[in-house]
Design a protein around this motif. Structure first.
Motif, PDB file in Angstrom:
ATOM      1  N   SER A  21       0.842  -1.198   0.000  1.00 17.60           N
ATOM      2  CA  SER A  21       0.000   0.000   0.000  1.00 17.60           C
ATOM      3  C   SER A  21       0.875   1.245   0.000  1.00 17.60           C
ATOM      4  CB  SER A  21      -0.956  -0.009   1.186  1.00 17.60           C
ATOM      5  OG  SER A  21      -0.289  -0.353   2.357  1.00 17.60           O
ATOM      6  N   GLY A  22       2.041   1.151   0.670  1.00 17.82           N
ATOM      7  CA  GLY A  22       2.954   2.291   0.661  1.00 17.82           C
ATOM      8  C   GLY A  22       3.428   2.599  -0.748  1.00 17.82           C
ATOM      9  N   ILE A  23       3.772   1.550  -1.485  1.00 20.23           N
ATOM     10  CA  ILE A  23       4.241   1.750  -2.858  1.00 20.23           C
ATOM     11  C   ILE A  23       3.148   2.363  -3.718  1.00 20.23           C
ATOM     12  CG2 ILE A  23       4.963   0.557  -4.970  1.00 20.23           C
ATOM     13  CD1 ILE A  23       6.480  -1.393  -3.197  1.00 20.23           C
ATOM     14  N   SER A  24       1.914   1.802  -3.590  1.00 22.55           N
ATOM     15  CA  SER A  24       0.856   2.338  -4.455  1.00 22.55           C
ATOM     16  C   SER A  24       0.546   3.785  -4.091  1.00 22.55           C
ATOM     17  CB  SER A  24      -0.408   1.474  -4.389  1.00 22.55           C
ATOM     18  OG  SER A  24      -0.485   0.781  -3.202  1.00 22.55           O
ATOM     19  N   LEU A  25       0.612   4.088  -2.790  1.00 24.69           N
ATOM     20  CA  LEU A  25       0.382   5.471  -2.380  1.00 24.69           C
ATOM     21  C   LEU A  25       1.448   6.383  -2.967  1.00 24.69           C
ATOM     22  CD1 LEU A  25      -1.649   6.964  -0.667  1.00 24.69           C
ATOM     23  CD2 LEU A  25      -0.094   6.773   1.264  1.00 24.69           C
ATOM     24  N   LEU A  26       2.677   5.886  -2.945  1.00 24.71           N
ATOM     25  CA  LEU A  26       3.793   6.662  -3.480  1.00 24.71           C
ATOM     26  C   LEU A  26       3.586   6.925  -4.967  1.00 24.71           C
ATOM     27  CD1 LEU A  26       6.423   7.669  -2.147  1.00 24.71           C
ATOM     28  CD2 LEU A  26       7.593   5.806  -3.328  1.00 24.71           C
ATOM     29  N   VAL A  27       3.132   5.877  -5.700  1.00 23.93           N
ATOM     30  CA  VAL A  27       2.877   6.034  -7.127  1.00 23.93           C
ATOM     31  C   VAL A  27       1.866   7.152  -7.353  1.00 23.93           C
ATOM     32  CG1 VAL A  27       1.846   4.945  -9.144  1.00 23.93           C
ATOM     33  CG2 VAL A  27       3.473   3.679  -7.737  1.00 23.93           C
ATOM     34  N   PHE A  28       0.767   7.103  -6.567  1.00 18.88           N
ATOM     35  CA  PHE A  28      -0.263   8.124  -6.743  1.00 18.88           C
ATOM     36  C   PHE A  28       0.239   9.503  -6.316  1.00 18.88           C
ATOM     37  CE2 PHE A  28      -3.320   4.637  -7.106  1.00 18.88           C
ATOM     38  CZ  PHE A  28      -4.045   5.114  -8.170  1.00 18.88           C
ATOM     39  N   ALA A  29       1.196   9.519  -5.398  1.00 14.39           N
ATOM     40  CA  ALA A  29       1.720  10.809  -4.957  1.00 14.39           C
ATOM     41  C   ALA A  29       2.671  11.404  -5.978  1.00 14.39           C
ATOM     42  CB  ALA A  29       2.422  10.653  -3.610  1.00 14.39           C
ATOM     43  N   VAL A  30       3.289  10.543  -6.782  1.00 20.36           N
ATOM     44  CA  VAL A  30       4.285  11.029  -7.745  1.00 20.36           C
ATOM     45  C   VAL A  30       3.641  11.368  -9.090  1.00 20.36           C
ATOM     46  CG1 VAL A  30       6.314  10.361  -9.063  1.00 20.36           C
ATOM     47  CG2 VAL A  30       6.192   9.840  -6.634  1.00 20.36           C
ATOM     48  N   ILE A  31       2.625  10.561  -9.447  1.00 23.98           N
ATOM     49  CA  ILE A  31       1.964  10.716 -10.756  1.00 23.98           C
ATOM     50  C   ILE A  31       1.660  12.169 -11.136  1.00 23.98           C
ATOM     51  CG2 ILE A  31      -0.244  10.343 -11.934  1.00 23.98           C
ATOM     52  CD1 ILE A  31      -0.137   7.504 -11.214  1.00 23.98           C
ATOM     53  N   PRO A  32       1.054  12.967 -10.234  1.00 25.09           N
ATOM     54  CA  PRO A  32       0.623  14.301 -10.672  1.00 25.09           C
ATOM     55  C   PRO A  32       1.734  15.156 -11.250  1.00 25.09           C
ATOM     56  CG  PRO A  32       0.499  14.073  -8.294  1.00 25.09           C
ATOM     57  CD  PRO A  32       0.645  12.715  -8.850  1.00 25.09           C
ATOM     58  N   PHE A  33       2.985  14.858 -10.909  1.00 23.91           N
ATOM     59  CA  PHE A  33       4.068  15.691 -11.430  1.00 23.91           C
ATOM     60  C   PHE A  33       4.432  15.329 -12.859  1.00 23.91           C
ATOM     61  CE2 PHE A  33       4.481  15.553  -6.825  1.00 23.91           C
ATOM     62  CZ  PHE A  33       4.340  16.904  -6.568  1.00 23.91           C
ATOM     63  N   PHE A  34       3.834  14.254 -13.362  1.00 18.62           N
ATOM     64  CA  PHE A  34       4.197  13.822 -14.707  1.00 18.62           C
ATOM     65  C   PHE A  34       3.046  13.927 -15.701  1.00 18.62           C
ATOM     66  CE2 PHE A  34       7.037  11.617 -11.818  1.00 18.62           C
ATOM     67  CZ  PHE A  34       8.263  11.967 -12.367  1.00 18.62           C
ATOM     68  N   ILE A  35       1.876  14.364 -15.242  1.00 19.22           N
ATOM     69  CA  ILE A  35       0.739  14.386 -16.164  1.00 19.22           C
ATOM     70  C   ILE A  35       0.214  15.805 -16.332  1.00 19.22           C
ATOM     71  CG2 ILE A  35      -0.005  12.004 -15.811  1.00 19.22           C
ATOM     72  CD1 ILE A  35      -1.886  12.951 -13.698  1.00 19.22           C
ATOM     73  N   GLY A  36      -0.534  15.981 -17.406  1.00 16.81           N
ATOM     74  CA  GLY A  36      -1.073  17.294 -17.718  1.00 16.81           C
ATOM     75  C   GLY A  36      -2.241  17.645 -16.803  1.00 16.81           C
ATOM     76  N   SER A  37      -2.748  18.859 -16.968  1.00 18.74           N
ATOM     77  CA  SER A  37      -3.789  19.325 -16.052  1.00 18.74           C
ATOM     78  C   SER A  37      -5.103  18.579 -16.283  1.00 18.74           C
ATOM     79  CB  SER A  37      -4.001  20.824 -16.225  1.00 18.74           C
ATOM     80  OG  SER A  37      -4.440  21.087 -17.537  1.00 18.74           O
ATOM     81  N   PHE A  38      -5.342  18.162 -17.549  1.00 15.51           N
ATOM     82  CA  PHE A  38      -6.578  17.429 -17.804  1.00 15.51           C
ATOM     83  C   PHE A  38      -6.554  16.084 -17.097  1.00 15.51           C
ATOM     84  CE2 PHE A  38      -8.850  14.182 -20.228  1.00 15.51           C
ATOM     85  CZ  PHE A  38     -10.134  14.688 -20.116  1.00 15.51           C
ATOM     86  N   GLN A  39      -5.425  15.371 -17.266  1.00 12.98           N
ATOM     87  CA  GLN A  39      -5.293  14.071 -16.615  1.00 12.98           C
ATOM     88  C   GLN A  39      -5.362  14.215 -15.105  1.00 12.98           C
ATOM     89  OE1 GLN A  39      -4.974  10.796 -16.794  1.00 12.98           O
ATOM     90  NE2 GLN A  39      -5.625  10.796 -18.927  1.00 12.98           N
ATOM     91  N   LEU A  40      -4.808  15.303 -14.586  1.00 14.10           N
ATOM     92  CA  LEU A  40      -4.799  15.514 -13.140  1.00 14.10           C
ATOM     93  C   LEU A  40      -6.229  15.608 -12.613  1.00 14.10           C
ATOM     94  CD1 LEU A  40      -2.902  16.042 -10.714  1.00 14.10           C
ATOM     95  CD2 LEU A  40      -3.337  18.457 -11.077  1.00 14.10           C
ATOM     96  N   SER A  41      -7.033  16.401 -13.308  1.00 15.48           N
ATOM     97  CA  SER A  41      -8.405  16.554 -12.806  1.00 15.48           C
ATOM     98  C   SER A  41      -9.211  15.279 -13.044  1.00 15.48           C
ATOM     99  CB  SER A  41      -9.075  17.769 -13.444  1.00 15.48           C
ATOM    100  OG  SER A  41      -9.695  17.417 -14.639  1.00 15.48           O
ATOM    101  N   LEU A  42      -8.897  14.580 -14.146  1.00 17.74           N
ATOM    102  CA  LEU A  42      -9.584  13.306 -14.389  1.00 17.74           C
ATOM    103  C   LEU A  42      -9.244  12.306 -13.290  1.00 17.74           C
ATOM    104  CD1 LEU A  42     -11.327  11.558 -16.320  1.00 17.74           C
ATOM    105  CD2 LEU A  42      -9.200  10.779 -17.335  1.00 17.74           C
ATOM    106  N   LEU A  43      -7.971  12.253 -12.939  1.00 19.27           N
ATOM    107  CA  LEU A  43      -7.539  11.294 -11.928  1.00 19.27           C
ATOM    108  C   LEU A  43      -8.142  11.647 -10.565  1.00 19.27           C
ATOM    109  CD1 LEU A  43      -5.765   8.788 -11.844  1.00 19.27           C
ATOM    110  CD2 LEU A  43      -3.888  10.210 -11.067  1.00 19.27           C
ATOM    111  N   SER A  44      -8.200  12.951 -10.256  1.00 21.67           N
ATOM    112  CA  SER A  44      -8.820  13.363  -8.991  1.00 21.67           C
ATOM    113  C   SER A  44     -10.262  12.892  -8.955  1.00 21.67           C
ATOM    114  CB  SER A  44      -8.791  14.883  -8.846  1.00 21.67           C
ATOM    115  OG  SER A  44      -7.550  15.409  -9.176  1.00 21.67           O
TER     116      SER A  44
END
Lengths: 389, 325
Positions: A21-44
Motif C-alpha cells: 500500500s505504501g508503494i501504491s500510495l507513493l505512485v499516486f503521490a508522484v503521478i501528478p508531477f508527470f501528467i497534464g492538467s486534464f489528466q490531473l483533474s480526471l484522476l482526482s
C-alpha cells in the motif's frame, strides 16, 4: 494477535500489506508531477468515484445490501459543498452582485432561505457534507432495516428513493437550481488562498487513503466479521443474539457519510453539481464499478472506477458507443466471473492474505484466544452459503 | 451517459402525461377534477400496459428484470421500422412487435437468465447489463435520433363528456388514451385466461409453485421458463408498439417506464395478476389527483414515498393473501 514459537515472537504488523500500500500510495503521490492538467483533474475525479465505490462495497460487498442510492448520498454531500462555494463567491464574481446566488434571483427569491444561509460558514458546510447524507441514510435505514424487508425489495426501495429525490430536486428550482443544478461555484480556498488543482488532488488522495484505511480496518475488525456473517447467514447471526438491524443501520449511515464527503470534494473539482448525479443512472454506475471490480475486496471497486474511467476517456475519442462496451463487460463479469475482476488476481496478492503474518512451522496459538478468533470460528461454522443476497 | 440520463428523467411518463393536458382554469373545480381523474385513467392504462410484462417476468417467474424498459423500447422500434418501410398501420404492427420482442426474450432467457436462476441479485446486474447492451445496439442500428410514429387517423380526436357553452371540452379523453386502456384491459384478460384456463398456464403455475415436482410429472420446465419469459417480453413489446405513438421513440425511452412499472407491480403484489390492475389504478389516479391539488413533481415524490412505505410494511404487496412462513 501474535503467534508464539519457543522464544520467538512474530510481529502482527502486516509488513507486506504496508509495503504494497505504501508503494501504491507513493505512485499516486508522484503521478501528478508527470501528467497534464486534464489528466490531473480526471484522476482526482476517478479517485473520488473510487471512494464512492468503496463506500458502496462496505454495504453491498460486505453486508449484502445492494443499493442504487449511493449516488444520492454522494450528491447530497455535493450540494452542501456547492452551496458553500456558491455563497462564498465574491460580490464581483456574482452575476447579480448581491449575496443571493444567480439561480435564486432568476426564480424570484429575495432572501436567502434559512436552511441554506448557514452553509456559507465552512465548519457548518463541512458538517453538512457528512451530516446531511448520514442523517438521510440513518432515517431511511432505520425505516427499512427494522423490518422483514428482504434483499431485492431493499434494492427496489433504493431505486425509488433515487427516482423520487431526482424529481424533487428538479422541481425545487428556486432552492436547488433545478435541472442545471448549482453552477459557476467559486474555487475552494483556505484562509484566503486558493487551492491549486494539485493541492486539490492531494486533498482527494488523502481522503481516498482515509476511506480505504478506515474500510480496511473496519472490515478486518470484529465488526467487519459480523457484517460478513450477516451477508452469509442473517438469521443465524440474529439467533446468536446480535441486533442485525443495528449493524446494518450503522454501516449504511457510515457508508453514506463517506459517500457524502466524496461528493463534497467532487464539487470544488467539478465546479458544478446537478441532479444528474442523483438519478438512477449514476447510482447504477457505482454499482457497476463494484460489480466489475469485485464485491467485498475494497481494492477492486477503487481499481475498477479508475480503470473504467480511464478506458472510457480514451474510448470516447474513438467511439460514441462506449456504454455498449460497459454493458458487455458487465454481462461477462456477472455470467463468468461472478466475484469480479479481483478474483482473477492471484491469491497471494490479495489484501486479506497480505495482512496475515506468515505461518511459522509448529506455531502455537497464544494462550488467550482473542475475541477476533472467537468470531472467526463462529463464521467458520456457518455453512458456506452462496453470496447471492 | 450521465448527460443522457437527465432528459429521460424529465420526461418520465407520469410527469409528462399529467402536463400534457393541464387542468382548465376557472369554471367548476368539479369538472376540472373530473377531467384530471379521467386524465388519470389514461395514465392507468399506460401503467397497466407497461407493467403487465413485468408482472409475468417478476411476478410469476421472480426474475428481477431491469431490462424490461428496453423490451418496451424494442417494441416501439419494431413499430417504427415497419411503419417506415411498409407504411403499415400502427395496429397492424402490434403482432410483429409481440413476436419480435418475444424472440429476443427467448434468446435472452436461453443465454443469460437460465444461468442465473435462484440468484436474484446476479440476475438484477445481468439484466442491467443487458439493458445497456440493448440500448447500445439499437443506437448503432437506428442512431440516437428521435423517431416519430404516427397514430392511426381513426384514433385521433376526443371523447367529450362535458363541454362548456362554447363547445370546448371540459371533461374529455382522447380516443387514443381510451384505446390504450382498452388494449391494456384486453391483454390483461387474455393473459389471465392463458394463466388460469389453459394447460400451458397450469404448467407455468406448477413450475413456479414446485419446480422439482413439476419436473417429476413430466413438465418440460426449461421450455416453460423460456416460453413464459418470452411471453412477458412480448407483452412489453406490445406496450412499446402502442405507446410509441404517444411519445418520441429513442434508445433511452425504456428507462422512463422501468421505475414506474416496478412500483405498479410491487404495489399490486405479485401473487395474483389482477393485483397489477389495482396497483396501476392506485398509482395512476393518486398521481393525477395529487397533481391536481398540488403539482406534478410533488405528486410523483408523494407517490414514490408512499410506495416505499408500502414496501416497508407489506413487501408482498397490497393485494396478497398474507401467508405465514
Amino acid at each position: 494477535m501474535s503467534n508464539v514459537v519457543l522464544g520467538y515472537k512474530q510481529s502482527s504488523f502486516p509488513a507486506k500489506l504496508a509495503i504494497i500500500s505504501g508503494i501504491s500510495l507513493l505512485v499516486f503521490a508522484v503521478i501528478p508531477f508527470f501528467i497534464g492538467s486534464f489528466q490531473l483533474s480526471l484522476l482526482s475525479k476517478l479517485l473520488l468515484f473510487g471512494s464512492l465505490a468503496v463506500s458502496l462495497d462496505l454495504v453491498w460487498g460486505f453486508t449484502g445490501i445492494l443499493s442504487f442510492a449511493h449516488g444520492v448520498f454522494f450528491t447530497l454531500g455535493g450540494y452542501a459543498a456547492a452551496y458553500y462555494l456558491k455563497l462564498n463567491l465574491s460580490a464581483a464574481n456574482n452575476t447579480y452582485g448581491g449575496e443571493l446566488p444567480d439561480f435564486m434571483v432568476w426564480n424570484g427569491l429575495e432572501v436567502l432561505p434559512w436552511f441554506i444561509a448557514p452553509l456559507r460558514y465552512f465548519p457548518i458546510a463541512f458538517l453538512a457534507m457528512i451530516g446531511v447524507p448520514a442523517l438521510f441514510a440513518y432515517i431511511t435505514g432505520s425505516f427499512i432495516f427494522r423490518s422483514k424487508v428482504s434483499g431485492v425489495y431493499i434494492t427496489i426501495i433504493t431505486l425509488a428513493i433515487s427516482s423520487a429525490l431526482t424529481t424533487f430536486f428538479i422541481s425545487q428550482q428556486a432552492y436547488t437550481g433545478g435541472t442545471n443544478g448549482i453552477t459557476d461555484v467559486s474555487r475552494l480556498s483556505f484562509f484566503g488562498t486558493e487551492i491549486p488543482p494539485i493541492g486539490l488532488y492531494f486533498l482527494i488522495l488523502a481522503y481516498t487513503t482515509f476511506v480505504m484505511a478506515l474500510s480496511w480496518w473496519l472490515t478486518q475488525s470484529n465488526f467487519g466479521l459480523i457484517l460478513r456473517s450477516i451477508n452469509e447467514n442473517e438469521n443465524r447471526i440474529a439467533f446468536l443474539g446480535y441486533d442485525v438491524a443495528q449493524y446494518k443501520i450503522f454501516i449504511w449511515t457510515l457508508s453514506a457519510a463517506l459517500a457524502g464527503m466524496a461528493g463534497g470534494l467532487f464539487v470544488p473539482l467539478n465546479r458544478f453539481i446537478s441532479p444528474v448525479y442523483l438519478a438512477v443512472a449514476f447510482g447504477t454506475q457505482v454499482v457497476i464499478w463494484v460489480a466489475i471490480g469485485g464485491r467485498g475486496t475494497l481494492v477492486g471497486p477503487l481499481a475498477a472506477a479508475i480503470l473504467l474511467g480511464q478506458i472510457q476517456n480514451s474510448a470516447e475519442r474513438v467511439t460514441q458507443d462506449w456504454q455498449l462496451v460497459v454493458g458487455v463487460l458487465l454481462l461477462i463479469v456477472v455470467l463468468f466471473i461472478p466475484n469480479g475482476l479481483m478474483s482473477l488476481v492471484p491469491k497471494q496478492l490479495r489484501l486479506a492474505n497480505l495482512s496475515k503474518p506468515k505461518p511459522l512451522p509448529g506455531t502455537v496459538k497464544a494462550a488467550e484466544t482473542t475475541t477476533t478468533e472467537k468470531a472467526q470460528t463462529e463464521v467458520a461454522q456457518t455453512e458456506p452459503a452462496r453470496r447471492s443476497s | 451517459m450521465l448527460d443522457s440520463a437527465l432528459p429521460s428523467m424529465l420526461s418520465s411518463p407520469l410527469y409528462l402525461l399529467a402536463q400534457e393536458e393541464p387542468a382548465i382554469e376557472g369554471g367548476f373545480q368539479m369538472t376540472a377534477l373530473l377531467n384530471q381523474a379521467l386524465n388519470g385513467v389514461g395514465i392507468v392504462g399506460i401503467l397497466l400496459l407497461t407493467a403487465l410484462g413485468l408482472a409475468i417476468t417478476f411476478g410469476v417467474m421472480r426474475i428481477i428484470n431491469l431490462a424490461h424498459g428496453e423490451f418496451i423500447m424494442l417494441g416501439a422500434y419494431i413499430t417504427f421500422w415497419m411503419q417506415e418501410n411498409f407504411q403499415m398501420d400502427l395496429l397492424m404492427t402490434i403482432p410483429f412487435a409481440f413476436i419480435g420482442t418475444a424472440l429476443v426474450g427467448a434468446l435472452v432467457e436461453l443465454t443469460i437468465i437460465r444461468r442465473l436462476y435462484g440468484r436474484p441479485l446476479e440476475t438484477l446486474l445481468a439484466t442491467w447489463g443487458l439493458s445497456i447492451v440493448l440500448q447500445g445496439v439499437v443506437k448503432l442500428i437506428f442512431t440516437a435520433q428521435l423517431k416519430y410514429v404516427r397514430a392511426p387517423d381513426y384514433l385521433s380526436g376526443n371523447v367529450t363528456f362535458v363541454s362548456d357553452p362554447t363547445g370546448s371540452p371540459l371533461v374529455a379523453i382522447s380516443y387514443y388514451r381510451l384505446f390504450i386502456v382498452v388494449a391494456a384491459l384486453l391483454l390483461l384478460g387474455i393473459t389471465m385466461y392463458l394463466f388460469y384456463k389453459t394447460s400451458w398456464g397450469r404448467q407455468i403455475r406448477a413450475v413456479t409453485q414446485n419446480r422439482e415436482m413439476a419436473k417429476c410429472l413430466g413438465v418440460n420446465t426449461k421450455l416453460v421458463d423460456m416460453g413464459t419469459f418470452a411471453y412477458g417480453c412480448g407483452l412489453a413489446g406490445i406496450a412499446g408498439a402502442v405507446i410509441s405513438a404517444l411519445k418520441t421513440v429513442a434508445p433511452p425511452m425504456g428507462q422512463d417506464y422501468l421505475v414506474d412499472a416496478w412500483m405498479v407491480v410491487v404495489t399490486g403484489g405479485v401473487d395474483k395478476l389482477i393485483g397489477i390492475l389495482a396497483g396501476s389504478f392506485l398509482i395512476g389516479e393518486a398521481n393525477a389527483i395529487i397533481a391536481f391539488i398540488l403539482n406534478d413533481p410533488t405528486a410523483r415524490v408523494i407517490v414514490l414515498a408512499s410506495v416505499i412505505v408500502l414496501i416497508r410494511y407489506r413487501p408482498e404487496g397490497l393485494f396478497t393473501v398474507q401467508k405465514r412462513t
